[in-house]
Design a protein around this motif. Structure first.
Motif, PDB file in Angstrom:
ATOM      1  N   TYR A 105       0.846  -1.183   0.000  1.00 37.02           N
ATOM      2  CA  TYR A 105       0.000   0.000   0.000  1.00 37.02           C
ATOM      3  C   TYR A 105       0.885   1.237   0.000  1.00 37.02           C
ATOM      4  N   PHE A 106       0.544   2.176  -0.860  1.00 42.40           N
ATOM      5  CA  PHE A 106       1.287   3.423  -0.951  1.00 42.40           C
ATOM      6  C   PHE A 106       0.342   4.587  -0.672  1.00 42.40           C
ATOM      7  N   ILE A 108      -0.474   8.396  -1.324  1.00 46.93           N
ATOM      8  CA  ILE A 108      -0.178   9.439  -2.295  1.00 46.93           C
ATOM      9  C   ILE A 108      -0.490  10.786  -1.658  1.00 46.93           C
ATOM     10  N   GLY A 109       0.420  11.723  -1.832  1.00 49.45           N
ATOM     11  CA  GLY A 109       0.190  13.059  -1.283  1.00 49.45           C
ATOM     12  C   GLY A 109       0.543  13.182   0.181  1.00 49.45           C
ATOM     13  N   ASP A 110       1.268  12.242   0.705  1.00 48.86           N
ATOM     14  CA  ASP A 110       1.648  12.282   2.112  1.00 48.86           C
ATOM     15  C   ASP A 110       3.116  12.670   2.252  1.00 48.86           C
ATOM     16  N   ASP A 111       3.666  13.298   1.231  1.00 42.71           N
ATOM     17  CA  ASP A 111       5.063  13.705   1.207  1.00 42.71           C
ATOM     18  C   ASP A 111       5.210  15.041   1.945  1.00 42.71           C
ATOM     19  N   PRO A 112       6.058  15.133   2.972  1.00 45.56           N
ATOM     20  CA  PRO A 112       6.182  16.380   3.737  1.00 45.56           C
ATOM     21  C   PRO A 112       6.774  17.520   2.920  1.00 45.56           C
ATOM     22  N   ILE A 113       7.430  17.214   1.787  1.00 46.65           N
ATOM     23  CA  ILE A 113       8.056  18.265   0.970  1.00 46.65           C
ATOM     24  C   ILE A 113       7.036  18.886   0.019  1.00 46.65           C
TER      25      ILE A 113
END
Length: 117
Positions: A105-106, A108-113
Protein backbone atom coordinates in the motif's frame (compact mmCIF):
# COMPACT_ATOMS: atom_id res chain seq x y z
CA UNK A 1 -37.04 -41.02 27.77
CA UNK A 2 -34.89 -38.81 29.98
CA UNK A 3 -31.71 -40.37 28.52
CA UNK A 4 -32.85 -39.57 24.95
CA UNK A 5 -33.58 -35.97 25.95
CA UNK A 6 -30.15 -35.66 27.63
CA UNK A 7 -28.35 -37.25 24.66
CA UNK A 8 -30.14 -34.96 22.19
CA UNK A 9 -29.22 -31.78 24.08
CA UNK A 10 -25.66 -33.00 24.68
CA UNK A 11 -25.24 -33.51 20.93
CA UNK A 12 -26.63 -30.04 20.15
CA UNK A 13 -24.31 -28.47 22.72
CA UNK A 14 -21.34 -30.36 21.22
CA UNK A 15 -22.20 -29.16 17.70
CA UNK A 16 -22.61 -25.52 18.79
CA UNK A 17 -19.39 -25.47 20.81
CA UNK A 18 -17.47 -27.14 17.95
CA UNK A 19 -18.77 -24.50 15.54
CA UNK A 20 -17.63 -21.72 17.85
CA UNK A 21 -14.17 -23.24 18.24
CA UNK A 22 -13.79 -23.78 14.48
CA UNK A 23 -14.98 -20.24 13.84
CA UNK A 24 -12.30 -18.88 16.17
CA UNK A 25 -9.63 -20.97 14.42
CA UNK A 26 -10.78 -19.72 11.03
CA UNK A 27 -10.64 -16.11 12.24
CA UNK A 28 -7.10 -16.59 13.53
CA UNK A 29 -6.06 -18.08 10.20
CA UNK A 30 -7.84 -15.29 8.31
CA UNK A 31 -5.92 -12.65 10.29
CA UNK A 32 -2.61 -14.29 9.27
CA UNK A 33 -3.46 -13.94 5.59
CA UNK A 34 -2.18 -11.13 3.39
CA UNK A 35 -3.17 -9.99 -0.07
CA UNK A 36 -0.91 -11.21 -2.87
CA UNK A 37 -0.91 -10.17 -6.52
CA UNK A 38 -0.70 -13.21 -8.79
CA UNK A 39 0.43 -12.76 -12.39
CA UNK A 40 -0.59 -15.56 -14.74
CA UNK A 41 0.25 -16.60 -18.29
CA UNK A 42 -1.95 -14.44 -20.59
CA UNK A 43 -1.82 -17.04 -23.39
CA UNK A 44 -3.76 -19.49 -21.19
CA UNK A 45 -6.84 -17.20 -21.11
CA UNK A 46 -7.77 -17.93 -17.49
CA UNK A 47 -11.23 -16.96 -16.25
CA UNK A 48 -12.38 -16.12 -12.73
CA UNK A 49 -13.54 -19.72 -12.27
CA UNK A 50 -10.08 -20.95 -13.31
CA UNK A 51 -8.55 -18.73 -10.62
CA UNK A 52 -10.93 -20.17 -8.02
CA UNK A 53 -9.85 -23.69 -9.06
CA UNK A 54 -6.18 -22.68 -8.80
CA UNK A 55 -6.76 -21.21 -5.33
CA UNK A 56 -8.58 -24.36 -4.27
CA UNK A 57 -5.42 -26.37 -5.06
CA UNK A 58 -3.31 -24.40 -2.58
CA UNK A 59 -6.03 -23.41 -0.08
CA UNK A 60 -8.76 -26.09 -0.16
CA UNK A 61 -10.69 -24.62 2.80
CA UNK A 62 -10.88 -21.16 1.31
CA UNK A 63 -14.19 -19.98 -0.07
CA UNK A 64 -14.31 -17.81 -3.18
CA UNK A 65 -15.45 -14.67 -1.39
CA UNK A 66 -12.77 -15.10 1.28
CA UNK A 67 -9.69 -15.61 -0.90
CA UNK A 68 -10.27 -14.17 -4.36
CA UNK A 69 -10.02 -10.40 -3.97
CA UNK A 70 -9.92 -9.16 -7.58
CA UNK A 71 -9.41 -10.41 -11.15
CA UNK A 72 -7.16 -8.43 -13.51
CA UNK A 73 -7.90 -8.61 -17.24
CA UNK A 74 -6.61 -5.43 -18.91
CA UNK A 75 -2.99 -4.55 -18.10
CA UNK A 76 -1.94 -7.90 -16.66
CA UNK A 77 -3.47 -11.34 -16.59
CA UNK A 78 -3.95 -12.41 -13.01
CA UNK A 79 -5.73 -11.89 -9.75
CA UNK A 80 -5.36 -10.71 -6.17
CA UNK A 81 -5.88 -13.27 -3.42
CA UNK A 82 -5.85 -13.37 0.38
CA UNK A 83 -3.36 -16.12 1.32
CA UNK A 84 -0.97 -17.26 4.01
CA UNK A 85 2.74 -17.19 3.24
CA UNK A 86 2.76 -20.99 2.82
CA UNK A 87 -0.19 -20.87 0.40
CA UNK A 88 1.54 -18.12 -1.62
CA UNK A 89 4.68 -20.26 -1.85
CA UNK A 90 2.65 -23.23 -3.09
CA UNK A 91 0.81 -21.01 -5.57
CA UNK A 92 4.09 -19.81 -7.09
CA UNK A 93 4.81 -23.38 -8.24
CA UNK A 94 1.46 -23.88 -10.01
CA UNK A 95 1.70 -24.19 -13.80
CA UNK A 96 0.64 -20.98 -15.51
CA UNK A 97 1.54 -18.74 -12.55
CA UNK A 98 4.37 -16.33 -13.40
CA UNK A 99 4.69 -14.43 -10.11
CA UNK A 100 3.20 -14.16 -6.63
CA UNK A 101 3.98 -10.78 -5.06
CA UNK A 102 2.83 -9.43 -1.68
CA UNK A 103 0.56 -6.43 -2.15
CA UNK A 104 1.93 -3.09 -0.94
CA UNK A 105 0.00 0.00 0.00
CA UNK A 106 1.29 3.42 -0.95
CA UNK A 107 0.04 6.75 0.36
CA UNK A 108 -0.18 9.44 -2.29
CA UNK A 109 0.19 13.06 -1.28
CA UNK A 110 1.65 12.28 2.11
CA UNK A 111 5.06 13.70 1.21
CA UNK A 112 6.18 16.38 3.74
CA UNK A 113 8.06 18.27 0.97
CA UNK A 114 5.12 18.64 -1.43
CA UNK A 115 3.06 21.85 -1.05
CA UNK A 116 -0.35 21.67 0.56
CA UNK A 117 -3.12 23.02 -1.65
Amino acid sequence: MENIFFAKWSFILLVVSSSLILGQCQTATHSQKKVYLVETDPSRKFTGLDYVAILHKVAPNCKRNQCLVYVYNNVISGFAARLTEQEATKLASVRGVFAVIPDKYFLIGDDPISPVA
